[in-house]
Design an enzyme around this catalytic site. Structure first.
Site, PDB file in Angstrom:
ATOM      1  N   ASP A 112      50.355  29.677  35.922  1.00 11.48           N
ATOM      2  CA  ASP A 112      50.501  29.241  34.530  1.00 11.48           C
ATOM      3  C   ASP A 112      49.242  29.432  33.693  1.00 11.48           C
ATOM      4  O   ASP A 112      49.283  29.312  32.475  1.00 11.48           O
ATOM      5  CB  ASP A 112      50.944  27.764  34.495  1.00 11.48           C
ATOM      6  CG  ASP A 112      52.348  27.622  35.048  1.00 11.48           C
ATOM      7  OD1 ASP A 112      53.190  28.481  34.738  1.00 11.48           O
ATOM      8  OD2 ASP A 112      52.594  26.669  35.811  1.00 11.48           O
ATOM      9  N   CYS A 165      54.850  30.728  40.995  1.00 14.54           N
ATOM     10  CA  CYS A 165      53.834  29.912  40.329  1.00 14.54           C
ATOM     11  C   CYS A 165      52.625  29.617  41.196  1.00 14.54           C
ATOM     12  O   CYS A 165      51.589  29.222  40.697  1.00 14.54           O
ATOM     13  CB  CYS A 165      54.440  28.627  39.793  1.00 14.54           C
ATOM     14  SG  CYS A 165      55.180  27.619  41.025  1.00 14.54           S
ATOM     15  N   HIS A 193      60.705  26.783  32.906  1.00 13.91           N
ATOM     16  CA  HIS A 193      60.112  28.049  32.474  1.00 13.91           C
ATOM     17  C   HIS A 193      61.134  29.189  32.494  1.00 13.91           C
ATOM     18  O   HIS A 193      62.144  29.104  33.197  1.00 13.91           O
ATOM     19  CB  HIS A 193      58.993  28.450  33.444  1.00 13.91           C
ATOM     20  CG  HIS A 193      57.744  27.635  33.344  1.00 13.91           C
ATOM     21  ND1 HIS A 193      57.058  27.183  34.458  1.00 13.91           N
ATOM     22  CD2 HIS A 193      57.020  27.229  32.272  1.00 13.91           C
ATOM     23  CE1 HIS A 193      55.977  26.521  34.080  1.00 13.91           C
ATOM     24  NE2 HIS A 193      55.945  26.515  32.761  1.00 13.91           N
TER      25      HIS A 193
END
Ligand code: CIR
Length: 258
Positions: free
Chosen positions: A67, A247, A162
């Site tokens: 991120d 992620c 997301h």
């Protein structure tokens, strides 16, 4: 092609990480550490050089390094994460980007963007408009990436964290998506297939292998059925706090020297 995977060990405070599920079970930090080690081992087995961002025990969400940065060619766009509590994660990742020789640029307010909202396929960069990523970021990404020959396409995301919770791409560019969370039309002419499992449609492609979370067996079968090598890895502790496969690493692809 050299592939480097940037990772950061999970914080012992992972149970305090942000989560969209108020009734979720508690995170077991010991099990999370073991799952993270297994995840890193899979990346190594698939040919990634692993580089670690210094541990940050106080940053509950620090393991979710994706991120904090978006890498396009030799440019690292350092993000301004959508959650205030995650802004401190960026500097330590920026330091690693500098060591790798990438050119850094930084998103500034009012832009807010999590790397989990950025899906790159060929020369198109899809940017999710989500709870974490706003229109100012879509605009800024367009300006930064146009000189690199990339087209930025905004995609509305509903009902999940997301864009890459809802949709990721296989090595041939086919999008595997959770239809309830993202509108197929956003991908234009690109092939989009609905994910066979409910929940996250988040796969991680490492070269030609597709890594699928162990909790999505139907998705793993679906991907294998399309002719791809599949690896599964259990990231159940991270799923409790909205973490998936992409992620927990940043993949940096660079041509071999010489
Ligand atoms: C968060 O809510 O920010 C973290 N608990 C999970 C972030 C997951 N990131 C990602 O999928 N790119």
């Amino acid at each position: 092609m050299t592939l480097t995977a940037i990772v950061r060990a999970p914080s012992p405070l992972l149970d305090r990480a942000l989560s969209t599920d108020a009734s979720r079970p508690r995170v077991d930090a010991g099990r999370a550490a073991a799952q993270h080690a297994a995840y890193v081992a899979v990346l190594q087995r698939l040919g990634c050089h692993v580089r670690r961002v210094p541990e940050a025990p106080d940053l509950a969400d620090g393991v979710f390094v994706e991120d904090t940065v978006v890498i396009v060619d030799d440019v690292a766009v350092m993000t301004r994460p959508g959650a205030d509590s995650r802004r401190q994660e960026v500097d330590s990742v920026a330091a690693v980007m500098r060591v790798l020789g990438l050119r850094l640029t930084t998103l500034r307010a009012p832009a807010r963007l999590d790397g989990g909202d950025v899906l790159q396929i060929d020369r198109t960069v899809y940017v999710g408009r989500s709870e974490r990523t706003n229109d100012a970021a879509v605009g800024a990404m367009g300006e930064i990436l146009a000189p690199l020959g990339r087209r930025v396409v905004p995609v509305d995301v509903h009902g999940c964290l997301h864009l890459k919770t809802a949709a990721t791409a296989l090595p041939d560019g086919t999008v595997v998506a959770q239809p309830a969370w993202v509108d197929h039309a956003a991908f234009g002419d690109r092939a989009v297939v609905p994910a066979a499992d409910p929940g996250e449609s988040n796969v991680l492609c490492v070269r030609e292998t597709v890594v699928v979370r162990a909790s999505a067996p139907a998705l793993a079968e679906q991907v294998a059925g399309r002719g791809f090598a599949v690896e599964t890895v259990d990231v159940g502790e991270f799923e409790k706090v909205d973490g998936g496969l992409t992620c927990m690493s940043i993949l940096v692809r660079r041509p071999d020297a010489g």
